[in-house]
Motif scaffolding. Structure first.
Motif, PDB file in Angstrom:
ATOM      1  N   UNK A 199       0.830  -1.211   0.000  1.00 28.58           N
ATOM      2  CA  UNK A 199       0.000   0.000   0.000  1.00 28.58           C
ATOM      3  C   UNK A 199       0.864   1.259   0.000  1.00 28.58           C
ATOM      4  N   UNK A 200       2.049   1.173   0.586  1.00 26.86           N
ATOM      5  CA  UNK A 200       2.948   2.329   0.628  1.00 26.86           C
ATOM      6  C   UNK A 200       3.408   2.784  -0.753  1.00 26.86           C
ATOM      7  N   UNK A 201       3.283   1.926  -1.750  1.00 23.43           N
ATOM      8  CA  UNK A 201       3.637   2.372  -3.099  1.00 23.43           C
ATOM      9  C   UNK A 201       2.768   3.551  -3.513  1.00 23.43           C
ATOM     10  N   UNK A 202       1.554   3.614  -2.984  1.00 25.51           N
ATOM     11  CA  UNK A 202       0.703   4.789  -3.165  1.00 25.51           C
ATOM     12  C   UNK A 202       0.848   5.764  -2.009  1.00 25.51           C
ATOM     13  N   UNK A 203       0.795   5.254  -0.781  1.00 26.13           N
ATOM     14  CA  UNK A 203       0.684   6.115   0.395  1.00 26.13           C
ATOM     15  C   UNK A 203       1.945   6.919   0.676  1.00 26.13           C
ATOM     16  N   UNK A 204       3.101   6.271   0.557  1.00 28.05           N
ATOM     17  CA  UNK A 204       4.362   6.905   0.945  1.00 28.05           C
ATOM     18  C   UNK A 204       5.264   7.182  -0.247  1.00 28.05           C
ATOM     19  N   UNK A 205       5.423   6.184  -1.101  1.00 30.54           N
ATOM     20  CA  UNK A 205       6.333   6.334  -2.243  1.00 30.54           C
ATOM     21  C   UNK A 205       5.731   7.203  -3.340  1.00 30.54           C
ATOM     22  N   UNK A 219       4.152   6.598  -6.156  1.00 32.47           N
ATOM     23  CA  UNK A 219       4.394   6.266  -7.558  1.00 32.47           C
ATOM     24  C   UNK A 219       3.147   5.650  -8.197  1.00 32.47           C
ATOM     25  N   UNK A 220       2.050   5.655  -7.446  1.00 30.05           N
ATOM     26  CA  UNK A 220       0.751   5.163  -7.919  1.00 30.05           C
ATOM     27  C   UNK A 220      -0.264   6.290  -7.749  1.00 30.05           C
ATOM     28  N   UNK A 221      -1.033   6.571  -8.785  1.00 28.34           N
ATOM     29  CA  UNK A 221      -2.017   7.650  -8.717  1.00 28.34           C
ATOM     30  C   UNK A 221      -3.086   7.350  -7.671  1.00 28.34           C
ATOM     31  N   UNK A 222      -3.492   8.349  -6.871  1.00 28.07           N
ATOM     32  CA  UNK A 222      -4.543   8.110  -5.874  1.00 28.07           C
ATOM     33  C   UNK A 222      -5.825   7.545  -6.475  1.00 28.07           C
ATOM     34  N   UNK A 223      -6.126   7.896  -7.723  1.00 25.79           N
ATOM     35  CA  UNK A 223      -7.337   7.387  -8.356  1.00 25.79           C
ATOM     36  C   UNK A 223      -7.352   5.890  -8.523  1.00 25.79           C
ATOM     37  N   UNK A 224      -6.171   5.245  -8.434  1.00 24.87           N
ATOM     38  CA  UNK A 224      -6.109   3.782  -8.540  1.00 24.87           C
ATOM     39  C   UNK A 224      -6.827   3.088  -7.394  1.00 24.87           C
ATOM     40  N   UNK A 225      -7.121   3.815  -6.324  1.00 26.85           N
ATOM     41  CA  UNK A 225      -7.884   3.224  -5.220  1.00 26.85           C
ATOM     42  C   UNK A 225      -9.266   2.794  -5.671  1.00 26.85           C
ATOM     43  N   UNK A 226      -9.746   3.327  -6.805  1.00 30.81           N
ATOM     44  CA  UNK A 226     -11.064   2.976  -7.319  1.00 30.81           C
ATOM     45  C   UNK A 226     -10.991   2.041  -8.518  1.00 30.81           C
ATOM     46  N   UNK A 227      -9.788   1.669  -8.951  1.00 32.96           N
ATOM     47  CA  UNK A 227      -9.654   0.756 -10.090  1.00 32.96           C
ATOM     48  C   UNK A 227     -10.072  -0.650  -9.675  1.00 32.96           C
ATOM     49  N   UNK A 277      -6.024   1.291   0.671  1.00 34.86           N
ATOM     50  CA  UNK A 277      -5.781   2.126  -0.512  1.00 34.86           C
ATOM     51  C   UNK A 277      -6.681   3.355  -0.491  1.00 34.86           C
ATOM     52  N   UNK A 278      -7.932   3.179  -0.049  1.00 38.47           N
ATOM     53  CA  UNK A 278      -8.838   4.323   0.045  1.00 38.47           C
ATOM     54  C   UNK A 278      -8.307   5.357   1.037  1.00 38.47           C
ATOM     55  N   UNK A 279      -7.759   4.890   2.149  1.00 36.85           N
ATOM     56  CA  UNK A 279      -7.144   5.803   3.113  1.00 36.85           C
ATOM     57  C   UNK A 279      -5.975   6.551   2.481  1.00 36.85           C
ATOM     58  N   UNK A 280      -5.134   5.806   1.763  1.00 38.24           N
ATOM     59  CA  UNK A 280      -3.969   6.426   1.130  1.00 38.24           C
ATOM     60  C   UNK A 280      -4.403   7.474   0.116  1.00 38.24           C
ATOM     61  N   UNK A 281      -5.428   7.164  -0.658  1.00 39.83           N
ATOM     62  CA  UNK A 281      -5.905   8.112  -1.668  1.00 39.83           C
ATOM     63  C   UNK A 281      -6.472   9.373  -1.032  1.00 39.83           C
ATOM     64  N   UNK A 282      -7.046   9.223   0.157  1.00 35.10           N
ATOM     65  CA  UNK A 282      -7.635  10.367   0.864  1.00 35.10           C
ATOM     66  C   UNK A 282      -6.609  11.147   1.672  1.00 35.10           C
TER      67      UNK A 282
END
Length: 438
Positions: free
Chosen positions: A244-250, A252-260, A410-415
Protein backbone atom coordinates in the motif's frame (compact mmCIF):
# COMPACT_ATOMS: atom_id res chain seq x y z
CA UNK A 1 -6.34 -16.34 -11.83
CA UNK A 2 -6.41 -14.11 -14.31
CA UNK A 3 -6.20 -12.86 -16.80
CA UNK A 4 -8.35 -9.81 -16.47
CA UNK A 5 -8.56 -9.89 -12.77
CA UNK A 6 -11.43 -8.42 -10.84
CA UNK A 7 -12.94 -8.83 -7.43
CA UNK A 8 -15.25 -11.69 -6.67
CA UNK A 9 -17.48 -10.12 -4.09
CA UNK A 10 -19.19 -11.73 -1.17
CA UNK A 11 -17.90 -14.25 1.33
CA UNK A 12 -19.80 -17.48 1.71
CA UNK A 13 -19.14 -19.57 4.77
CA UNK A 14 -18.00 -23.14 4.48
CA UNK A 15 -20.94 -24.24 6.59
CA UNK A 16 -23.28 -22.91 3.89
CA UNK A 17 -21.27 -24.48 1.13
CA UNK A 18 -20.87 -27.92 2.61
CA UNK A 19 -24.59 -28.08 3.36
CA UNK A 20 -25.31 -28.47 -0.34
CA UNK A 21 -22.79 -31.07 -1.37
CA UNK A 22 -25.34 -32.85 -3.54
CA UNK A 23 -25.99 -29.75 -5.63
CA UNK A 24 -24.17 -28.70 -8.75
CA UNK A 25 -24.51 -28.06 -12.45
CA UNK A 26 -26.49 -29.76 -15.11
CA UNK A 27 -28.01 -28.64 -18.38
CA UNK A 28 -30.31 -29.61 -21.18
CA UNK A 29 -29.33 -32.61 -23.21
CA UNK A 30 -31.95 -32.06 -25.88
CA UNK A 31 -33.33 -35.47 -25.03
CA UNK A 32 -29.92 -37.11 -24.96
CA UNK A 33 -28.48 -39.29 -22.23
CA UNK A 34 -25.14 -39.72 -20.49
CA UNK A 35 -24.18 -42.10 -23.29
CA UNK A 36 -25.15 -39.70 -26.08
CA UNK A 37 -25.14 -36.07 -24.90
CA UNK A 38 -26.19 -33.46 -27.42
CA UNK A 39 -25.51 -30.17 -25.60
CA UNK A 40 -23.10 -28.83 -23.01
CA UNK A 41 -23.04 -25.47 -21.27
CA UNK A 42 -19.66 -23.88 -20.63
CA UNK A 43 -18.89 -20.89 -18.45
CA UNK A 44 -15.57 -19.43 -19.59
CA UNK A 45 -13.73 -16.76 -17.63
CA UNK A 46 -12.98 -13.40 -19.24
CA UNK A 47 -9.33 -13.80 -20.25
CA UNK A 48 -8.99 -11.24 -23.02
CA UNK A 49 -9.39 -7.48 -23.11
CA UNK A 50 -13.16 -7.93 -23.49
CA UNK A 51 -15.86 -10.57 -23.44
CA UNK A 52 -16.25 -10.17 -27.21
CA UNK A 53 -12.57 -10.96 -27.78
CA UNK A 54 -12.97 -14.15 -25.74
CA UNK A 55 -15.94 -15.20 -27.84
CA UNK A 56 -13.89 -14.69 -31.01
CA UNK A 57 -11.09 -16.83 -29.55
CA UNK A 58 -13.27 -19.62 -28.18
CA UNK A 59 -16.15 -20.06 -30.60
CA UNK A 60 -14.07 -21.48 -33.50
CA UNK A 61 -12.65 -24.08 -31.11
CA UNK A 62 -16.09 -25.01 -29.82
CA UNK A 63 -17.24 -25.39 -33.41
CA UNK A 64 -14.37 -27.84 -33.98
CA UNK A 65 -15.50 -29.85 -30.97
CA UNK A 66 -19.07 -29.97 -32.26
CA UNK A 67 -17.90 -31.08 -35.70
CA UNK A 68 -15.78 -33.87 -34.18
CA UNK A 69 -18.25 -35.11 -31.57
CA UNK A 70 -21.72 -33.88 -32.50
CA UNK A 71 -21.91 -32.13 -29.11
CA UNK A 72 -22.90 -28.47 -29.22
CA UNK A 73 -21.30 -26.27 -26.56
CA UNK A 74 -23.33 -23.29 -25.40
CA UNK A 75 -20.78 -20.66 -24.35
CA UNK A 76 -21.10 -17.89 -21.81
CA UNK A 77 -18.07 -15.74 -21.02
CA UNK A 78 -18.48 -14.55 -17.43
CA UNK A 79 -16.69 -11.39 -16.19
CA UNK A 80 -14.40 -11.89 -13.22
CA UNK A 81 -16.48 -9.49 -11.17
CA UNK A 82 -19.36 -11.98 -11.35
CA UNK A 83 -17.72 -15.37 -11.73
CA UNK A 84 -17.21 -16.53 -8.15
CA UNK A 85 -20.67 -15.45 -7.03
CA UNK A 86 -22.21 -17.12 -10.09
CA UNK A 87 -20.39 -20.36 -9.27
CA UNK A 88 -21.36 -20.25 -5.60
CA UNK A 89 -24.98 -19.62 -6.52
CA UNK A 90 -24.85 -22.59 -8.86
CA UNK A 91 -23.49 -24.84 -6.11
CA UNK A 92 -26.47 -23.98 -3.90
CA UNK A 93 -29.20 -23.92 -6.54
CA UNK A 94 -28.08 -26.79 -8.72
CA UNK A 95 -28.64 -24.55 -11.76
CA UNK A 96 -25.28 -24.15 -13.38
CA UNK A 97 -23.15 -25.16 -16.35
CA UNK A 98 -21.75 -28.56 -17.14
CA UNK A 99 -18.15 -27.34 -17.48
CA UNK A 100 -16.71 -24.12 -16.12
CA UNK A 101 -13.53 -22.15 -15.65
CA UNK A 102 -12.42 -21.37 -12.11
CA UNK A 103 -9.57 -19.21 -10.91
CA UNK A 104 -7.03 -21.69 -9.60
CA UNK A 105 -6.87 -19.90 -6.24
CA UNK A 106 -10.49 -20.94 -5.63
CA UNK A 107 -9.88 -24.65 -6.14
CA UNK A 108 -9.85 -25.74 -2.52
CA UNK A 109 -12.79 -23.49 -1.58
CA UNK A 110 -14.99 -24.78 -4.36
CA UNK A 111 -13.81 -28.33 -3.70
CA UNK A 112 -15.20 -27.99 -0.17
CA UNK A 113 -18.72 -27.48 -1.55
CA UNK A 114 -18.75 -31.05 -2.80
CA UNK A 115 -20.39 -29.85 -6.03
CA UNK A 116 -17.44 -30.42 -8.35
CA UNK A 117 -16.39 -33.69 -9.96
CA UNK A 118 -13.30 -35.15 -8.23
CA UNK A 119 -10.51 -35.87 -10.69
CA UNK A 120 -9.44 -39.26 -9.42
CA UNK A 121 -7.09 -41.55 -11.32
CA UNK A 122 -9.95 -43.00 -13.36
CA UNK A 123 -11.15 -39.58 -14.50
CA UNK A 124 -7.62 -38.38 -15.28
CA UNK A 125 -7.08 -41.51 -17.37
CA UNK A 126 -10.05 -40.48 -19.52
CA UNK A 127 -8.20 -37.30 -20.55
CA UNK A 128 -4.77 -38.84 -21.04
CA UNK A 129 -3.43 -39.11 -17.50
CA UNK A 130 -2.45 -36.84 -14.64
CA UNK A 131 1.24 -36.97 -15.53
CA UNK A 132 0.59 -34.86 -18.64
CA UNK A 133 0.34 -31.77 -16.43
CA UNK A 134 3.17 -29.81 -14.83
CA UNK A 135 3.50 -30.05 -11.07
CA UNK A 136 3.13 -26.30 -10.36
CA UNK A 137 -0.27 -26.27 -12.07
CA UNK A 138 -1.47 -29.43 -10.32
CA UNK A 139 -0.50 -27.84 -7.01
CA UNK A 140 -3.39 -25.40 -7.36
CA UNK A 141 -6.21 -27.81 -8.12
CA UNK A 142 -7.46 -28.58 -4.61
CA UNK A 143 -6.53 -29.42 -1.07
CA UNK A 144 -3.49 -31.58 -0.38
CA UNK A 145 -4.33 -35.24 0.06
CA UNK A 146 -7.60 -35.07 -1.87
CA UNK A 147 -8.43 -35.82 -5.48
CA UNK A 148 -8.22 -32.55 -7.43
CA UNK A 149 -11.44 -30.64 -8.01
CA UNK A 150 -10.17 -29.29 -11.33
CA UNK A 151 -7.84 -29.77 -14.26
CA UNK A 152 -5.33 -27.06 -15.27
CA UNK A 153 -6.19 -25.14 -18.46
CA UNK A 154 -4.00 -22.01 -18.60
CA UNK A 155 -0.93 -21.32 -16.46
CA UNK A 156 0.14 -17.78 -15.67
CA UNK A 157 2.51 -15.87 -13.48
CA UNK A 158 3.05 -12.25 -12.67
CA UNK A 159 5.77 -10.36 -14.47
CA UNK A 160 7.02 -6.79 -14.63
CA UNK A 161 6.11 -5.10 -17.91
CA UNK A 162 7.95 -1.86 -18.65
CA UNK A 163 7.61 0.78 -21.33
CA UNK A 164 10.92 0.88 -23.17
CA UNK A 165 10.54 4.44 -24.47
CA UNK A 166 9.46 5.85 -21.11
CA UNK A 167 12.42 4.11 -19.47
CA UNK A 168 14.80 5.60 -22.05
CA UNK A 169 13.29 9.07 -21.65
CA UNK A 170 13.71 8.84 -17.87
CA UNK A 171 17.31 7.63 -18.16
CA UNK A 172 16.53 4.16 -16.77
CA UNK A 173 18.92 1.65 -18.31
CA UNK A 174 17.37 -1.64 -17.17
CA UNK A 175 14.29 -2.97 -15.36
CA UNK A 176 14.42 -2.97 -11.56
CA UNK A 177 15.18 -6.21 -9.75
CA UNK A 178 14.51 -5.03 -6.18
CA UNK A 179 11.67 -3.01 -4.68
CA UNK A 180 14.07 -0.19 -3.79
CA UNK A 181 15.00 0.06 -7.46
CA UNK A 182 11.34 -0.22 -8.43
CA UNK A 183 10.42 2.74 -6.23
CA UNK A 184 13.39 4.79 -7.44
CA UNK A 185 12.46 4.13 -11.08
CA UNK A 186 8.81 4.82 -10.33
CA UNK A 187 9.67 8.26 -8.99
CA UNK A 188 11.62 9.08 -12.15
CA UNK A 189 8.60 8.07 -14.22
CA UNK A 190 6.03 9.91 -12.07
CA UNK A 191 5.97 13.33 -13.73
CA UNK A 192 4.03 15.35 -16.29
CA UNK A 193 0.79 13.58 -15.44
CA UNK A 194 2.28 10.11 -15.75
CA UNK A 195 2.93 7.60 -12.97
CA UNK A 196 5.39 4.87 -12.17
CA UNK A 197 2.85 2.08 -12.02
CA UNK A 198 -0.81 1.31 -11.39
CA UNK A 199 -2.83 -1.13 -9.30
CA UNK A 200 -6.43 -2.30 -9.08
CA UNK A 201 -6.89 -0.92 -5.58
CA UNK A 202 -10.62 -1.66 -5.47
CA UNK A 203 -10.19 -5.25 -6.62
CA UNK A 204 -9.93 -7.59 -3.59
CA UNK A 205 -8.77 -10.61 -5.60
CA UNK A 206 -5.99 -8.67 -7.33
CA UNK A 207 -4.92 -7.21 -3.98
CA UNK A 208 -4.58 -10.70 -2.54
CA UNK A 209 -2.22 -11.84 -5.30
CA UNK A 210 0.22 -9.08 -4.43
CA UNK A 211 -0.30 -9.35 -0.67
CA UNK A 212 0.59 -13.05 -0.57
CA UNK A 213 3.85 -12.37 -2.41
CA UNK A 214 4.81 -9.34 -0.30
CA UNK A 215 4.04 -11.31 2.87
CA UNK A 216 6.17 -14.23 1.69
CA UNK A 217 9.03 -11.86 0.96
CA UNK A 218 8.78 -10.69 4.57
CA UNK A 219 8.72 -14.27 5.86
CA UNK A 220 4.98 -14.33 6.55
CA UNK A 221 1.95 -16.41 5.59
CA UNK A 222 -1.74 -15.70 6.01
CA UNK A 223 -2.47 -19.21 7.28
CA UNK A 224 -0.73 -21.46 9.75
CA UNK A 225 0.52 -24.91 8.78
CA UNK A 226 -2.77 -26.43 9.96
CA UNK A 227 -4.83 -24.01 7.87
CA UNK A 228 -5.91 -21.51 10.53
CA UNK A 229 -6.08 -17.78 9.62
CA UNK A 230 -3.10 -15.77 10.87
CA UNK A 231 -3.56 -12.38 9.23
CA UNK A 232 -1.74 -10.20 11.78
CA UNK A 233 1.69 -11.83 11.98
CA UNK A 234 4.59 -9.45 11.41
CA UNK A 235 5.39 -10.70 7.91
CA UNK A 236 1.81 -10.28 6.70
CA UNK A 237 1.48 -6.80 8.19
CA UNK A 238 4.84 -5.65 6.83
CA UNK A 239 4.08 -7.07 3.40
CA UNK A 240 0.67 -5.41 3.11
CA UNK A 241 2.09 -2.10 4.32
CA UNK A 242 4.89 -2.17 1.75
CA UNK A 243 2.35 -2.85 -1.00
CA UNK A 244 0.00 0.00 0.00
CA UNK A 245 2.95 2.33 0.63
CA UNK A 246 3.64 2.37 -3.10
CA UNK A 247 0.70 4.79 -3.17
CA UNK A 248 0.68 6.12 0.39
CA UNK A 249 4.36 6.90 0.95
CA UNK A 250 6.33 6.33 -2.24
CA UNK A 251 3.67 8.11 -4.33
CA UNK A 252 4.39 6.27 -7.56
CA UNK A 253 0.75 5.16 -7.92
CA UNK A 254 -2.02 7.65 -8.72
CA UNK A 255 -4.54 8.11 -5.87
CA UNK A 256 -7.34 7.39 -8.36
CA UNK A 257 -6.11 3.78 -8.54
CA UNK A 258 -7.88 3.22 -5.22
CA UNK A 259 -11.06 2.98 -7.32
CA UNK A 260 -9.65 0.76 -10.09
CA UNK A 261 -11.27 -2.67 -10.21
CA UNK A 262 -11.29 -4.11 -13.74
CA UNK A 263 -8.27 -3.89 -16.02
CA UNK A 264 -7.79 -0.10 -15.79
CA UNK A 265 -4.15 -0.51 -14.75
CA UNK A 266 -3.48 -2.51 -17.92
CA UNK A 267 -5.15 0.18 -20.01
CA UNK A 268 -3.11 2.90 -18.29
CA UNK A 269 0.08 1.08 -19.19
CA UNK A 270 -1.06 0.38 -22.75
CA UNK A 271 -1.84 4.06 -23.31
CA UNK A 272 1.43 5.36 -21.84
CA UNK A 273 0.00 6.75 -18.61
CA UNK A 274 2.28 4.52 -16.52
CA UNK A 275 5.75 3.17 -17.16
CA UNK A 276 5.49 -0.16 -15.33
CA UNK A 277 2.85 -2.84 -14.87
CA UNK A 278 2.74 -5.87 -12.57
CA UNK A 279 0.33 -8.27 -14.24
CA UNK A 280 -0.32 -11.84 -15.24
CA UNK A 281 0.65 -12.94 -18.74
CA UNK A 282 -0.32 -9.55 -20.18
CA UNK A 283 1.28 -9.51 -23.65
CA UNK A 284 -1.79 -10.39 -25.71
CA UNK A 285 -3.92 -8.01 -23.67
CA UNK A 286 -1.48 -5.15 -24.28
CA UNK A 287 -1.24 -5.87 -28.01
CA UNK A 288 -5.03 -5.95 -28.28
CA UNK A 289 -5.03 -2.44 -26.79
CA UNK A 290 -2.67 -1.05 -29.42
CA UNK A 291 0.85 -1.71 -28.15
CA UNK A 292 3.49 -3.41 -30.25
CA UNK A 293 5.46 -6.21 -28.62
CA UNK A 294 8.53 -4.05 -29.31
CA UNK A 295 7.11 -1.28 -27.12
CA UNK A 296 7.45 -3.14 -23.84
CA UNK A 297 9.92 -5.37 -22.08
CA UNK A 298 9.21 -8.20 -19.64
CA UNK A 299 11.20 -8.98 -16.50
CA UNK A 300 10.67 -10.88 -13.25
CA UNK A 301 8.72 -9.14 -10.49
CA UNK A 302 11.15 -7.47 -8.04
CA UNK A 303 12.14 -8.98 -4.71
CA UNK A 304 13.48 -7.42 -1.53
CA UNK A 305 17.10 -7.96 -2.53
CA UNK A 306 19.12 -10.25 -4.76
CA UNK A 307 17.40 -12.26 -7.48
CA UNK A 308 14.17 -14.28 -7.60
CA UNK A 309 14.41 -17.77 -6.23
CA UNK A 310 12.88 -20.11 -3.72
CA UNK A 311 11.94 -19.19 -0.19
CA UNK A 312 11.39 -15.56 0.74
CA UNK A 313 12.33 -14.41 -2.77
CA UNK A 314 9.11 -15.73 -4.30
CA UNK A 315 7.81 -13.13 -6.73
CA UNK A 316 4.47 -14.47 -7.92
CA UNK A 317 1.62 -16.69 -6.99
CA UNK A 318 1.08 -19.69 -9.25
CA UNK A 319 -1.72 -18.18 -11.27
CA UNK A 320 -3.97 -19.74 -13.82
CA UNK A 321 -7.33 -21.05 -14.89
CA UNK A 322 -8.64 -24.51 -14.14
CA UNK A 323 -11.45 -26.54 -15.70
CA UNK A 324 -14.08 -28.08 -13.46
CA UNK A 325 -17.16 -30.20 -14.08
CA UNK A 326 -20.28 -30.09 -11.93
CA UNK A 327 -20.64 -33.67 -10.79
CA UNK A 328 -24.42 -33.75 -11.18
CA UNK A 329 -24.16 -32.79 -14.85
CA UNK A 330 -26.55 -34.60 -17.17
CA UNK A 331 -23.66 -34.92 -19.64
CA UNK A 332 -20.81 -36.47 -17.69
CA UNK A 333 -19.36 -38.33 -20.66
CA UNK A 334 -19.64 -35.30 -22.91
CA UNK A 335 -18.19 -33.02 -20.24
CA UNK A 336 -15.21 -35.30 -19.80
CA UNK A 337 -14.73 -35.44 -23.55
CA UNK A 338 -14.82 -31.62 -23.67
CA UNK A 339 -12.16 -31.36 -20.94
CA UNK A 340 -10.04 -33.83 -22.93
CA UNK A 341 -10.46 -31.64 -26.01
CA UNK A 342 -9.50 -28.39 -24.27
CA UNK A 343 -6.44 -29.99 -22.67
CA UNK A 344 -5.26 -31.69 -25.87
CA UNK A 345 -1.88 -30.60 -27.18
CA UNK A 346 -3.43 -28.90 -30.20
CA UNK A 347 -5.97 -26.86 -28.23
CA UNK A 348 -3.48 -26.04 -25.50
CA UNK A 349 -1.21 -24.45 -28.09
CA UNK A 350 -4.03 -22.49 -29.73
CA UNK A 351 -5.65 -21.17 -26.55
CA UNK A 352 -2.51 -20.38 -24.58
CA UNK A 353 -1.04 -18.55 -27.57
CA UNK A 354 -4.19 -16.47 -27.78
CA UNK A 355 -3.96 -15.48 -24.10
CA UNK A 356 -0.14 -15.22 -23.74
CA UNK A 357 -0.35 -17.87 -21.03
CA UNK A 358 1.71 -21.03 -20.59
CA UNK A 359 0.26 -24.48 -21.30
CA UNK A 360 0.06 -26.57 -18.14
CA UNK A 361 0.37 -29.62 -20.42
CA UNK A 362 4.05 -30.56 -20.67
CA UNK A 363 4.14 -31.63 -24.30
CA UNK A 364 2.39 -28.46 -25.45
CA UNK A 365 5.10 -26.32 -23.88
CA UNK A 366 7.62 -27.48 -26.48
CA UNK A 367 5.97 -25.29 -29.13
CA UNK A 368 8.23 -22.42 -30.22
CA UNK A 369 5.62 -19.87 -29.14
CA UNK A 370 6.28 -20.78 -25.51
CA UNK A 371 10.05 -20.59 -25.76
CA UNK A 372 10.51 -16.90 -26.52
CA UNK A 373 12.35 -14.42 -24.32
CA UNK A 374 9.01 -13.13 -23.03
CA UNK A 375 7.49 -16.49 -22.19
CA UNK A 376 10.75 -17.67 -20.61
CA UNK A 377 10.20 -15.14 -17.81
CA UNK A 378 6.78 -16.63 -17.09
CA UNK A 379 7.99 -20.24 -17.33
CA UNK A 380 11.01 -19.59 -15.11
CA UNK A 381 8.84 -17.86 -12.54
CA UNK A 382 6.36 -20.75 -12.44
CA UNK A 383 9.17 -23.29 -12.20
CA UNK A 384 11.44 -21.53 -9.72
CA UNK A 385 9.97 -18.64 -7.76
CA UNK A 386 6.17 -18.85 -7.60
CA UNK A 387 4.07 -20.07 -4.68
CA UNK A 388 0.61 -21.62 -4.78
CA UNK A 389 -2.33 -19.83 -3.20
CA UNK A 390 -3.31 -21.15 0.21
CA UNK A 391 -5.03 -24.46 -0.54
CA UNK A 392 -7.55 -24.13 2.26
CA UNK A 393 -11.31 -24.44 2.19
CA UNK A 394 -11.75 -20.81 3.22
CA UNK A 395 -9.54 -19.36 0.47
CA UNK A 396 -12.34 -17.50 -1.31
CA UNK A 397 -13.45 -15.94 1.98
CA UNK A 398 -9.82 -14.97 2.60
CA UNK A 399 -9.68 -13.21 -0.76
CA UNK A 400 -12.79 -11.22 0.07
CA UNK A 401 -11.88 -10.35 3.66
CA UNK A 402 -8.20 -9.48 3.29
CA UNK A 403 -8.62 -8.13 -0.24
CA UNK A 404 -11.28 -5.74 1.06
CA UNK A 405 -9.05 -4.73 3.98
CA UNK A 406 -6.37 -3.72 1.47
CA UNK A 407 -9.00 -1.93 -0.61
CA UNK A 408 -9.82 0.12 2.50
CA UNK A 409 -6.16 0.91 3.08
CA UNK A 410 -5.78 2.13 -0.51
CA UNK A 411 -8.84 4.32 0.04
CA UNK A 412 -7.14 5.80 3.11
CA UNK A 413 -3.97 6.43 1.13
CA UNK A 414 -5.91 8.11 -1.67
CA UNK A 415 -7.64 10.37 0.86
CA UNK A 416 -4.31 11.39 2.37
CA UNK A 417 -4.84 9.51 5.62
CA UNK A 418 -1.70 7.95 7.12
CA UNK A 419 -1.22 4.23 6.52
CA UNK A 420 0.68 2.96 9.56
CA UNK A 421 1.68 -0.42 10.89
CA UNK A 422 -1.12 -0.08 13.43
CA UNK A 423 -3.77 0.81 10.84
CA UNK A 424 -2.69 -2.07 8.61
CA UNK A 425 -2.80 -4.48 11.53
CA UNK A 426 -6.25 -3.19 12.56
CA UNK A 427 -7.66 -3.80 9.08
CA UNK A 428 -6.17 -7.29 8.94
CA UNK A 429 -7.45 -8.07 12.43
CA UNK A 430 -10.94 -7.01 11.34
CA UNK A 431 -10.61 -9.23 8.27
CA UNK A 432 -9.70 -12.22 10.40
CA UNK A 433 -12.86 -11.80 12.49
CA UNK A 434 -14.87 -12.19 9.27
CA UNK A 435 -13.51 -15.65 8.58
CA UNK A 436 -15.71 -18.67 9.26
CA UNK A 437 -15.29 -20.28 12.66
CA UNK A 438 -14.89 -24.02 12.82
Amino acid sequence: MRRIRAAAAGAVTVSMLTAVTACGGGSSTDGGSNDSPKTLTYWASNQGASVEIDKKVLQPELDKFEKDTGIKVELEVVPWSDLLNRILTATTSGQGPDVLNIGNTWSASLQATGALLPWNAENFDKIGGKDRFVDSALGSTGATGQDPAAVPLYSMSYALYYNKQMFADAGIAKPPTTWDEFVADGKKLSKDGKWGTAFEGSNPAENIHHAVVFAKQHGGDFFTADGKPDFTNDGAVEGVKQFVDLMATDKIVAPGNAEYAQNQSVSDFATGKTGMLLWQSASANLVSQGMSEDDFGIAPVPVQSGTPGTGTNVNSMVMGINLSVFKNTDNLDGSTEFVKFLTSDAEQKILNKAYSSIPPVKTAQTDAAFNTQATSVLKDTLAKSAVAAPQVADESQFETAVGTAIKNLFADAAAGKPVTTDSVKAQLEKAQTQMPTK
